[in-house]
Scaffold this motif. Structure first.
Motif, PDB file in Angstrom:
ATOM      1  N   GLY A 106       6.211   3.749   4.136  1.00 48.31           N
ATOM      2  CA  GLY A 106       5.801   2.398   4.488  1.00 48.31           C
ATOM      3  C   GLY A 106       5.940   2.122   5.974  1.00 48.31           C
ATOM      4  O   GLY A 106       5.040   1.551   6.606  1.00 48.31           O
ATOM      5  N   ARG A 107       7.061   2.535   6.552  1.00 46.77           N
ATOM      6  CA  ARG A 107       7.270   2.296   7.982  1.00 46.77           C
ATOM      7  C   ARG A 107       6.306   3.129   8.821  1.00 46.77           C
ATOM      8  O   ARG A 107       5.822   2.672   9.866  1.00 46.77           O
ATOM      9  CB  ARG A 107       8.716   2.603   8.355  1.00 46.77           C
ATOM     10  CG  ARG A 107       9.720   1.649   7.708  1.00 46.77           C
ATOM     11  CD  ARG A 107      11.107   1.813   8.297  1.00 46.77           C
ATOM     12  NE  ARG A 107      12.081   0.981   7.626  1.00 46.77           N
ATOM     13  CZ  ARG A 107      12.249  -0.320   7.845  1.00 46.77           C
ATOM     14  NH1 ARG A 107      11.482  -0.924   8.736  1.00 46.77           N
ATOM     15  NH2 ARG A 107      13.171  -1.003   7.197  1.00 46.77           N
ATOM     16  N   ALA A 108       6.024   4.354   8.379  1.00 49.54           N
ATOM     17  CA  ALA A 108       5.070   5.185   9.123  1.00 49.54           C
ATOM     18  C   ALA A 108       3.667   4.590   9.061  1.00 49.54           C
ATOM     19  O   ALA A 108       2.932   4.585  10.069  1.00 49.54           O
ATOM     20  CB  ALA A 108       5.076   6.607   8.568  1.00 49.54           C
ATOM     21  N   ILE A 109       3.257   4.076   7.908  1.00 50.16           N
ATOM     22  CA  ILE A 109       1.946   3.438   7.783  1.00 50.16           C
ATOM     23  C   ILE A 109       1.876   2.198   8.666  1.00 50.16           C
ATOM     24  O   ILE A 109       0.869   1.941   9.338  1.00 50.16           O
ATOM     25  CB  ILE A 109       1.666   3.105   6.307  1.00 50.16           C
ATOM     26  CG1 ILE A 109       1.430   4.389   5.503  1.00 50.16           C
ATOM     27  CG2 ILE A 109       0.455   2.190   6.178  1.00 50.16           C
ATOM     28  CD1 ILE A 109       1.325   4.168   4.016  1.00 50.16           C
ATOM     29  N   ASP A 110       2.949   1.412   8.662  1.00 54.01           N
ATOM     30  CA  ASP A 110       2.969   0.228   9.528  1.00 54.01           C
ATOM     31  C   ASP A 110       2.839   0.610  10.995  1.00 54.01           C
ATOM     32  O   ASP A 110       2.161  -0.075  11.777  1.00 54.01           O
ATOM     33  CB  ASP A 110       4.272  -0.553   9.320  1.00 54.01           C
ATOM     34  CG  ASP A 110       4.333  -1.213   7.958  1.00 54.01           C
ATOM     35  OD1 ASP A 110       3.265  -1.375   7.338  1.00 54.01           O
ATOM     36  OD2 ASP A 110       5.442  -1.560   7.509  1.00 54.01           O
ATOM     37  N   LEU A 111       3.475   1.716  11.389  1.00 53.03           N
ATOM     38  CA  LEU A 111       3.403   2.157  12.781  1.00 53.03           C
ATOM     39  C   LEU A 111       1.980   2.585  13.146  1.00 53.03           C
ATOM     40  O   LEU A 111       1.450   2.201  14.198  1.00 53.03           O
ATOM     41  CB  LEU A 111       4.378   3.311  13.022  1.00 53.03           C
ATOM     42  CG  LEU A 111       4.326   3.957  14.414  1.00 53.03           C
ATOM     43  CD1 LEU A 111       4.729   2.948  15.481  1.00 53.03           C
ATOM     44  CD2 LEU A 111       5.217   5.189  14.470  1.00 53.03           C
TER      45      LEU A 111
ATOM     46  N   ALA B  14      12.602   3.469  15.904  1.00 54.74           N
ATOM     47  CA  ALA B  14      14.007   3.613  15.500  1.00 54.74           C
ATOM     48  C   ALA B  14      14.173   3.399  13.998  1.00 54.74           C
ATOM     49  O   ALA B  14      14.960   4.091  13.339  1.00 54.74           O
ATOM     50  CB  ALA B  14      14.868   2.621  16.273  1.00 54.74           C
ATOM     51  N   ALA B  15      13.411   2.448  13.443  1.00 50.47           N
ATOM     52  CA  ALA B  15      13.473   2.216  11.995  1.00 50.47           C
ATOM     53  C   ALA B  15      12.962   3.424  11.225  1.00 50.47           C
ATOM     54  O   ALA B  15      13.504   3.782  10.171  1.00 50.47           O
ATOM     55  CB  ALA B  15      12.663   0.972  11.631  1.00 50.47           C
TER      56      ALA B  15
ATOM     57  N   PRO C 196       0.809  -1.226   0.000  1.00 51.19           N
ATOM     58  CA  PRO C 196       0.000   0.000   0.000  1.00 51.19           C
ATOM     59  C   PRO C 196       0.834   1.263   0.000  1.00 51.19           C
ATOM     60  O   PRO C 196       0.434   2.269  -0.575  1.00 51.19           O
ATOM     61  CB  PRO C 196      -0.826  -0.128   1.290  1.00 51.19           C
ATOM     62  CG  PRO C 196      -0.085  -1.108   2.138  1.00 51.19           C
ATOM     63  CD  PRO C 196       0.575  -2.050   1.189  1.00 51.19           C
ATOM     64  N   ALA C 197       2.023   1.252   0.628  1.00 52.95           N
ATOM     65  CA  ALA C 197       2.869   2.447   0.612  1.00 52.95           C
ATOM     66  C   ALA C 197       3.316   2.756  -0.808  1.00 52.95           C
ATOM     67  O   ALA C 197       3.352   3.909  -1.226  1.00 52.95           O
ATOM     68  CB  ALA C 197       4.079   2.247   1.524  1.00 52.95           C
ATOM     69  N   ARG C 198       3.651   1.712  -1.558  1.00 53.68           N
ATOM     70  CA  ARG C 198       4.056   1.928  -2.947  1.00 53.68           C
ATOM     71  C   ARG C 198       2.885   2.422  -3.780  1.00 53.68           C
ATOM     72  O   ARG C 198       3.039   3.304  -4.629  1.00 53.68           O
ATOM     73  CB  ARG C 198       4.611   0.627  -3.530  1.00 53.68           C
ATOM     74  CG  ARG C 198       4.995   0.725  -4.992  1.00 53.68           C
ATOM     75  CD  ARG C 198       5.730  -0.518  -5.451  1.00 53.68           C
ATOM     76  NE  ARG C 198       7.022  -0.639  -4.781  1.00 53.68           N
ATOM     77  CZ  ARG C 198       7.890  -1.616  -5.004  1.00 53.68           C
ATOM     78  NH1 ARG C 198       7.593  -2.570  -5.855  1.00 53.68           N
ATOM     79  NH2 ARG C 198       9.037  -1.651  -4.365  1.00 53.68           N
ATOM     80  N   LEU C 199       1.698   1.864  -3.538  1.00 59.11           N
ATOM     81  CA  LEU C 199       0.506   2.319  -4.259  1.00 59.11           C
ATOM     82  C   LEU C 199       0.252   3.799  -3.982  1.00 59.11           C
ATOM     83  O   LEU C 199      -0.021   4.581  -4.896  1.00 59.11           O
ATOM     84  CB  LEU C 199      -0.694   1.480  -3.824  1.00 59.11           C
ATOM     85  CG  LEU C 199      -2.062   1.906  -4.365  1.00 59.11           C
ATOM     86  CD1 LEU C 199      -2.084   1.819  -5.873  1.00 59.11           C
ATOM     87  CD2 LEU C 199      -3.154   1.034  -3.764  1.00 59.11           C
ATOM     88  N   LEU C 200       0.335   4.196  -2.715  1.00 58.71           N
ATOM     89  CA  LEU C 200       0.127   5.599  -2.358  1.00 58.71           C
ATOM     90  C   LEU C 200       1.162   6.486  -3.031  1.00 58.71           C
ATOM     91  O   LEU C 200       0.845   7.573  -3.528  1.00 58.71           O
ATOM     92  CB  LEU C 200       0.195   5.753  -0.839  1.00 58.71           C
ATOM     93  CG  LEU C 200       0.042   7.171  -0.291  1.00 58.71           C
ATOM     94  CD1 LEU C 200      -1.342   7.715  -0.619  1.00 58.71           C
ATOM     95  CD2 LEU C 200       0.275   7.204   1.209  1.00 58.71           C
TER      96      LEU C 200
ATOM     97  N   LEU D 258      12.080   7.875   0.652  1.00 57.68           N
ATOM     98  CA  LEU D 258      10.761   8.401   0.979  1.00 57.68           C
ATOM     99  C   LEU D 258       9.716   7.287   1.004  1.00 57.68           C
ATOM    100  O   LEU D 258       8.849   7.246   1.884  1.00 57.68           O
ATOM    101  CB  LEU D 258      10.371   9.476  -0.037  1.00 57.68           C
ATOM    102  CG  LEU D 258       9.012  10.144   0.161  1.00 57.68           C
ATOM    103  CD1 LEU D 258       8.928  10.790   1.539  1.00 57.68           C
ATOM    104  CD2 LEU D 258       8.763  11.180  -0.926  1.00 57.68           C
ATOM    105  N   GLU D 259       9.812   6.362   0.042  1.00 59.66           N
ATOM    106  CA  GLU D 259       8.875   5.244   0.007  1.00 59.66           C
ATOM    107  C   GLU D 259       9.034   4.367   1.244  1.00 59.66           C
ATOM    108  O   GLU D 259       8.046   3.928   1.843  1.00 59.66           O
ATOM    109  CB  GLU D 259       9.120   4.429  -1.264  1.00 59.66           C
ATOM    110  CG  GLU D 259       8.068   3.379  -1.535  1.00 59.66           C
ATOM    111  CD  GLU D 259       8.264   2.741  -2.890  1.00 59.66           C
ATOM    112  OE1 GLU D 259       8.221   1.504  -2.960  1.00 59.66           O
ATOM    113  OE2 GLU D 259       8.476   3.480  -3.870  1.00 59.66           O
ATOM    114  N   ARG D 260      10.278   4.126   1.655  1.00 58.79           N
ATOM    115  CA  ARG D 260      10.516   3.318   2.848  1.00 58.79           C
ATOM    116  C   ARG D 260      10.004   4.036   4.106  1.00 58.79           C
ATOM    117  O   ARG D 260       9.429   3.406   4.998  1.00 58.79           O
ATOM    118  CB  ARG D 260      12.005   3.026   2.981  1.00 58.79           C
ATOM    119  CG  ARG D 260      12.338   1.992   4.041  1.00 58.79           C
ATOM    120  CD  ARG D 260      13.791   1.597   3.994  1.00 58.79           C
ATOM    121  NE  ARG D 260      14.096   0.828   2.795  1.00 58.79           N
ATOM    122  CZ  ARG D 260      14.863   1.283   1.798  1.00 58.79           C
ATOM    123  NH1 ARG D 260      15.379   2.503   1.851  1.00 58.79           N
ATOM    124  NH2 ARG D 260      15.106   0.528   0.758  1.00 58.79           N
ATOM    125  N   LEU D 261      10.202   5.352   4.159  1.00 60.03           N
ATOM    126  CA  LEU D 261       9.720   6.112   5.311  1.00 60.03           C
ATOM    127  C   LEU D 261       8.196   6.067   5.389  1.00 60.03           C
ATOM    128  O   LEU D 261       7.616   5.876   6.462  1.00 60.03           O
ATOM    129  CB  LEU D 261      10.215   7.555   5.213  1.00 60.03           C
ATOM    130  CG  LEU D 261       9.729   8.514   6.321  1.00 60.03           C
ATOM    131  CD1 LEU D 261      10.213   8.040   7.682  1.00 60.03           C
ATOM    132  CD2 LEU D 261      10.202   9.937   6.040  1.00 60.03           C
TER     133      LEU D 261
END
Length: 585
Positions: free
Chosen positions: A207-212, A230-231, A122-126, A202-205
């Motif tokens: 994705g991790r924020a959405i997971d959080l 931390a991630a 979903p992060a990549r889709l967004l 930015l995509e990784r950030l």
């Protein structure tokens, strides 16, 4: 072989021409006019001030101040108007192109398996929907328009300086082209790698924020919340590093252009002084040449910034190109079953051919990769499926969890491509297990099924679904805003809204996946009665593990481990036995 950037942009150029071709050219022309007016304004003002100063020092010199001052006013007004209309036209054209790109992108995602693959990330889709599409606006606004303005400025400077001295004009043009092209090429080359770094960070950030946000309870219970924070901090640090690298490239490019500009001004100043000393040009003419060289450097700054943005735009084009190519022609029509072409001509003339089947699955096999125990090995979820539904027939597919029921519907709907076999189906409507509602008005959620439906038809399908009275009790009626995922409606109301949306579609084949799962007995019974009443003449393929849903069917098909192991028609002992296997209400 075409350069990589041309292959990446190949799906974008035709869309830009079709959507806003004339406006794109007009915007570039207005940009050239604005820059040319600004250069001419500065050069004429310098000439005018110098000439009037010299005329004031010598009382014997006659000087016409009206014509140059009128020219200055005209150029000032023209530059202001040109800049205004340039912004209006270029942004209007760009927004039209972006809207067409989003439509084309959604059409590309409509092909089998595309949406399923992107929904797993979903992060990549967004990011595709926001960052990548928006990045393409820089391609025209910040690269092509400044490039056209820069070329026009250099051409104007060369033409004016040629009237003063041909050698000076040639030297200035060559220096501008070498310095400008060199810095731009350097920035373009370096910006692509840095843009890729930044996009991934930015995509990784995200994705991790959405997971959080989505899984903070699970992370807290597992004791992983500090590690996730931390991630996120590490991903943010990588993004900041990529931003610093891009900023450093911008600073170095700006420094190089500034040095080139200062060298140009020094050279023009020395050349102008020499020409004045030889009597080739007057002092006002030398001042005009100097200020002209100063003004011609202005569009190079915008071009430098566009070159920085071009790396992000080219990367976005490369990532979106496959989806844009897939959506060029819109969704492909679903093929229908073949009719008998070997029938006798006399018989065909007197008897109408039988209608084609609504759905045919022939030798269908679907594989899902199993990476946990056997990496790289594909396990068949469906294997050797042979199924045919005649028009108006109702078939219920039953089986335990993991038997392949939902996969069978995905294949029938065209959402999943089989690894082997053939699928022929009429256009269908798929009612999935989960009701997909969006943060929009109730009316617009309904109109997803038919954008042309008027309010009278919307109220009719709401009444058919048993939701009209509930909607009338809402203060805003059809304009009632729903939250994300249909927040504001109960589970039963959301399911009835999905049923109303199903009724809006004119398709003759309905695919129903656990139509009443999660509903209380009374609501489920009412929904099924309404489905039964409005499904007359339609073909139904129902996947279920509930007896109340399978009772709608005239034939039951049982799946086990991806294979059809039993079939029974209503009125036979086998049908009652299969129905008895299912969970009662």
């Amino acid at each position: 072989m075409k350069p990589k950037w041309r292959r990446d942009l190949a799906p974008v150029w035709p869309l830009m021409r079709q959507t806003s071709g004339a406006r794109l050219w007009l915007g570039a022309g207005l940009a050239v006019f604005s820059v040319a007016a600004g250069i001419a304004l500065l050069a004429l003002s310098g000439w005018f001030i110098t000439a009037t100063a010299l005329a004031g020092l010598s009382a014997a010199v006659a000087f016409n101040v009206f014509l140059p001052s009128a020219g200055i006013r005209l150029l000032a007004l023209g530059r202001t108007a040109g800049r205004y209309f340039e912004r209006v036209v270029t942004h209007d054209a760009t927004l039209a192109v972006l809207a067409a790109l989003r439509e084309r992108l959604f059409r590309g995602w409509a092909r089998p398996e595309a949406a399923r693959a992107l929904a797993q990330r979903p992060a990549r889709l967004l990011f595709r929907l926001t960052g990548d599409v928006d990045a393409l606006e820089s391609l025209y606004l910040r690269l092509l328009v400044p490039l056209a303005a820069t070329v026009g400025a250099v051409a104007l400077a060369g033409a004016v300086l040629a009237g003063i001295d041909l050698a000076l004009a040639a030297a200035v043009v060559v220096w501008l082209l070498l310095a400008g092209a060199g810095v731009t090429a350097f920035v373009l080359r370096r910006a692509r790698a840095l843009a890729l770094r930044r996009a991934l960070a930015l995509e990784r950030l995200r994705g991790r924020a959405i997971d959080l946000v989505a899984g903070q309870t699970d992370l807290l219970m597992a004791g992983r919340l500090p590690a996730q924070c931390a991630a996120i901090g590490a991903a943010d640090a990588r993004l900041a590093g990529a931003d610093r690298a891009l900023h450093g490239l911008d600073v170095r490019a700006g420094w190089a252009l500034a040095v080139a500009g200062h060298l140009l001004l020094a050279g023009v100043l020395v050349a102008g002084a020499a020409l004045v000393e030889r009597g080739t040009v007057t002092v006002p003419g030398a001042a005009l040449a100097l200020l002209l060289a100063l003004a011609v450097l202005e569009p190079f700054g915008a071009l430098r910034r566009g070159a920085i943005e071009a790396g992000r735009s080219l990367l976005a084009a490369r990532r979106l190109a496959p989806h844009l190519r897939a959506g060029t022609g819109g969704p492909a029509p679903r093929p229908t079953a073949n009719t008998n072409t070997n029938a006798d001509a006399d018989t065909a003339a007197t008897e109408a051919p039988p209608p084609p089947p609504a759905l045919v699955l022939s030798g269908v096999r679907v594989n899902y990769p199993v990476r946990v125990n056997y990496p790289g090995v594909a396990r068949p979820v469906l294997d050797g499926i042979e199924l045919c539904l005649q028009p108006g027939e109702r078939v219920a597919v039953i089986g335990g969890s993991g038997a392949g029921k939902s996969t069978l519907l995905a294949v029938a709907a065209g959402e999943l491509s089989p690894a082997a076999g053939q699928v022929r189906a009429l256009p269908c409507t798929w009612l999935t297990q989960h009701t997909e509602l969006f943060q929009d008005s109730l009316r617009d959620n309904l109109r997803l099924a038919d954008p042309q439906a008027d309010d009278a038809r919307l109220w009719a399908v709401l009444g058919a679904a048993g939701l009209a009275d509930d909607v009338r009790r809402l203060a805003q009626g059809l304009d009632t805003p729903l939250g994300e995922g249909g927040l504001g409606l109960s589970g039963g109301q959301a399911r009835r809204l999905a049923l109303a949306r199903l009724l809006l579609r004119p398709s003759r084949l309905w695919l129903l996946d656990e139509a009443t799962e999660g509903l209380d007995a009374d609501t489920a019974r009412d929904v099924l009665q309404r489905l039964d009443a409005h499904a007359a003449g339609r073909t139904l393929l129902i996947t279920t593990h509930l007896r109340r849903e399978a009772a709608l069917a005239g034939r039951i098909v049982r799946l086990e481990q991806g294979r059809i192991v039993a079939q029974a028609c209503r009125g036979t002992p086998g049908f009652a036995a299969e129905l008895a296997r299912l969970r009662p209400p």
